[in-house]
Design an enzyme around this catalytic site. Structure first.
Site, PDB file in Angstrom:
ATOM      1  N   GLU B  54       0.857  -1.189   0.000  1.00 15.46           N
ATOM      2  CA  GLU B  54       0.000   0.000   0.000  1.00 15.46           C
ATOM      3  C   GLU B  54       0.886   1.229   0.000  1.00 15.46           C
ATOM      4  OE1 GLU B  54      -2.934   0.766   3.054  1.00 15.46           O
ATOM      5  OE2 GLU B  54      -3.389  -1.359   3.109  1.00 15.46           O
ATOM      6  N   ASP B  65      -6.052   8.397  10.388  1.00 22.16           N
ATOM      7  CA  ASP B  65      -4.712   8.019  10.824  1.00 22.16           C
ATOM      8  C   ASP B  65      -4.322   8.564  12.185  1.00 22.16           C
ATOM      9  OD1 ASP B  65      -3.600   6.407   8.671  1.00 22.16           O
ATOM     10  OD2 ASP B  65      -3.976   8.177   7.435  1.00 22.16           O
TER      11      ASP B  65
END
Lengths: 400, 280
Positions: B54, B65
């Site tokens: 990724e 995040d």
């Protein structure tokens, strides 16, 4: 679909709004939407909110004819919608009461909130104390310095203030951090979002809790003048006080609606928060709306002397009103806001919040250009006590 | 990549299944600390046993995040790394011999600003096999999904322990694999997963016709191995990004040997993450 029937079931105001959030938040938002839809027409729920707005927050707030300011400017008759007289000193209490009552109905015991200037944080801390909820307020570290008095007030009210050190350390980062915290604590925690921004259902729900400002204004101006106003002016950061005073007037096509955004050091500099003037549509903090961003879609840092307007986004319904030309959006600079603050203080004995001073600044420009029999309402969204310390350096030498 | 060609992600999972292995899928923020190093780190990840990777596009407001990836994003954005830059890293890594499938991880706004059609054209041009857009839930993904299907790029959806009734709808339309979020919260290193993880994974497995992979908080080989027999792949993000952060003094050294040493450290770290468990 008419302009008063938005949003649709996806939270869309035309091309704007929606729900652009990680899957981890979707269930919480759906649960919130369902709960809100269940209670929003519930007579007991509405009665509780009405009672608190009246007996606790002091509504209705007056619509005050600013006679000396009107004479000084020599144009339109200026009325001030006195949201500064609410308990906690701004319009933010309207929404905080609504959402905290909803949180209780949903069985949540903890609330969280983001804050810029501290007004929404103080309002949330206040209703948390009132309803016996545990409260955490996320505030950009930069803002905790600019608004120390409000930080202390929140702590005094029993809330925890969490300084946010990511990004630009202002309102946008406080919002990010509150959403991140919420993802990890969705089970028992309710997020009292403070503006008409974020993912659906917040823009709709916060608008509904704030629209009382416009509903009252309409009643009051009809009583005072026997007709609708010609112009309504309100400051916009995220845009909750503006949406609150605009909403009931949207179907009244004769009423000009003007949102005033913070131009900071000027819209031609890089230091402003003029989202409508300089931004373009994008996805930010859960919804599609105008955003200050660079070529590649990175969200830019905003600047305003007013912590409450220091935000690179704006509520999706405002973007919808702009693109459908139902409302206009204009900038006012830091300096213009400071001058307006001073003028209102000496002409009317009212020290407005720096946020509201942007709306006053535009009224000062606009009123002299309008006929004397026209009616101009300014939403005086908050009082300036919190800002006095921060603005002292700008006026040194002038107030001796 | 031509349209009638098998998507590399599907091919990789087919091969893993034959060998009875679980995929190790590292995540890295592109441009942290610079684009050249990102190419080296991708090569190192493949050499360390990654099955696919990724590649994260740095973003100003990474809502999903935690602090580790936030910091990496901030570092990369200081170098003004764009979405296109991140794509170019992939094609450069491919040019230098990397064989594994590339998955782009990006928040939606950079994609929207590039233009959706242009985005998918460039995805093909730079040989990406999949895309993860964490802030694009199924209610908002119609147009993107249509273009993804048309161009043969897999749109990989996230599913969370709180997705409940949504699991079936999400899993049913998933392409490539279903990204199962191990625990509530943002990305980041944590010591335990959501208490109902096993049942959650079983629910997703039942609803999905594609492989299922687990991410958010996987940071050690022990954790990876504990998951290996419950899913088809484990995604490790923050732990690797933190390792990159720790190795920054070496990775940014003026001396090429020191920089190689930095890449080697990250490679060793990824090698040690690879689950040993072999599924029957």
């Amino acid at each position: 679909m008419t302009q008063t029937q938005v949003p649709d079931s996806y939270g869309r105001f035309g091309a704007f709004g929606g729900r652009y959030v990680p899957e981890t938040l979707m269930n919480a938002l759906l649960e919130l939407e369902e709960a809100y839809n269940r209670y929003k027409n519930d007579p007991e729920f509405l009665a509780e909110i009405r009672y608190l707005l009246k007996q606790y927050a002091g509504r209705p707030s007056p619509l005050y004819y600013a006679e000396r300011l009107t004479q000084h400017l020599g144009g339109a008759k200026i009325y001030l919608k006195r949201e500064d007289l609410n308990h906690t000193g701004s319009h933010k209490i309207n929404n905080a009461i609504g959402q905290a009552v909803l949180a209780k109905r949903m069985g949540k015991t903890k609330v969280i909130a983001e804050t810029g200037a501290g007004q929404h944080g103080v309002a949330s801390a206040t209703v948390a104390a009132l309803l016996g909820l545990e409260c955490k307020v996320f505030m950009g570290e930069e803002d905790t310095k600019r608004q120390q008095l409000n930080v202390f007030r929140m702590k005094l009210l029993g809330s925890e203030v969490i300084p946010v050190t990511s990004g630009s350390r202002t309102l946008k980062d406080a919002c990010n951090e509150t959403l991140r915290y919420w993802v990890s604590h969705v089970d028992d925690t309710y997020y009292i979002l403070g503006s008409v921004t974020g993912p659906h259902p917040y823009p709709m729900m916060v608008r509904d809790f704030q629209r009382i400002i416009g509903v009252e204004t309409k009643e009051q101006i009809l009583e005072a003048e026997g007709r609708l106003p010609d112009v309504i002016v309100a400051a916009v950061g995220g845009g909750s006080n503006a949406m609150g005073i605009f909403h009931d007037f949207i179907p009244d096509a004769s009423v000009r609606l003007i949102g005033v955004e913070a131009a900071g050091r000027g819209v031609d500099t890089e230091q402003h928060a003029a989202t409508m003037t300089k931004g373009r549509p994008g996805v930010f903090q859960g919804s599609m709306s105008y955003v200050l961003q660079d070529e590649g879609g990175q969200v830019q840092e905003a600047h305003s002397i007013s912590a409450g307007l220091d935000y690179p986004g704006i509520g999706p319904e405002h973007s919808y009103l702009k693109d459908s030309a139902r409302a206009e959006y204009v900038p006012a600079t830091d300096r213009e806001a400071l001058d307006a603050l001073k003028l209102l203080s000496v002409q009317e004995g009212i020290i407005p919040a720096l946020e509201s001073s942007h709306a006053i600044a535009h009224a000062i420009k606009l009123a002299p250009t309008l006929p004397k029999d026209s009616l101009l309402v300014v939403c005086l969204s908050g009082r300036g006590d919190k800002d006095v310390e921060a603005i002292m350096p700008y006026f040194e030498g002038e107030t001796k | 990549m031509s349209l009638n060609q098998t998507n590399l992600i599907d091919a990789a999972f087919a091969e893993l299944k034959e060998k009875g292995e679980t995929a190790l899928i590292p995540f890295m923020t592109m441009g942290d600390p610079d684009l050249g190093t990102s190419v080296e780190l991708i090569k190192a990840a493949e050499a360390a046993g990654a099955s696919m990777i990724e590649l994260g596009v740095p973003y100003s407001d990474p809502l999903a995040d935690g602090p580790v990836i936030q910091r990496a994003s901030e570092r990369a954005l200081k170098n003004r790394i764009s979405l296109l830059d991140c794509m170019k890293v992939a094609s450069e890594a491919r040019r230098q011999g990397v064989k594994m499938p590339f998955i782009l991880f990006t928040y939606f706004n950079p994609v929207l600003q590039m233009g959706l059609e242009k985005f998918f054209d460039l995805m093909r041009e730079h040989d990406f096999s999949g895309a993860i857009i964490p802030d694009l839930p199924l209610e908002e993904d119609e147009e993107v999904r249509g273009l993804a299907e048309k161009t043969g790029v897999h749109l990989i959806p996230l599913v969370a322990p709180t997705s409940e009734a949504r699991v079936e709808r999400i899993a049913a339309r998933a392409r490539g694999f279903v990204y199962c979020v191990s625990s509530l919260g943002v990305t980041g290193v944590r010591s335990s997963f959501h208490s109902g993880l096993d049942q959650f994974l079983a629910t997703v497995r039942k609803a999905a016709s594609v492989p299922i992979c687990v991410g958010f908080g996987v940071s050690s080989r022990e954790q990876a191995e504990s998951l290996a027999d419950k899913c088809d792949g484990v995604i490790v993000g923050s732990a690797i990004v933190r390792k990159v952060e720790e190795s920054l003094p070496l990775l940014q050294d003026g001396d090429a040997d020191k920089r190689r040493q930095g890449v080697e450290e990250v490679k060793t770290f990824i090698t040690e993450l690879k689950p040993r468990a072999v599924r029957s």
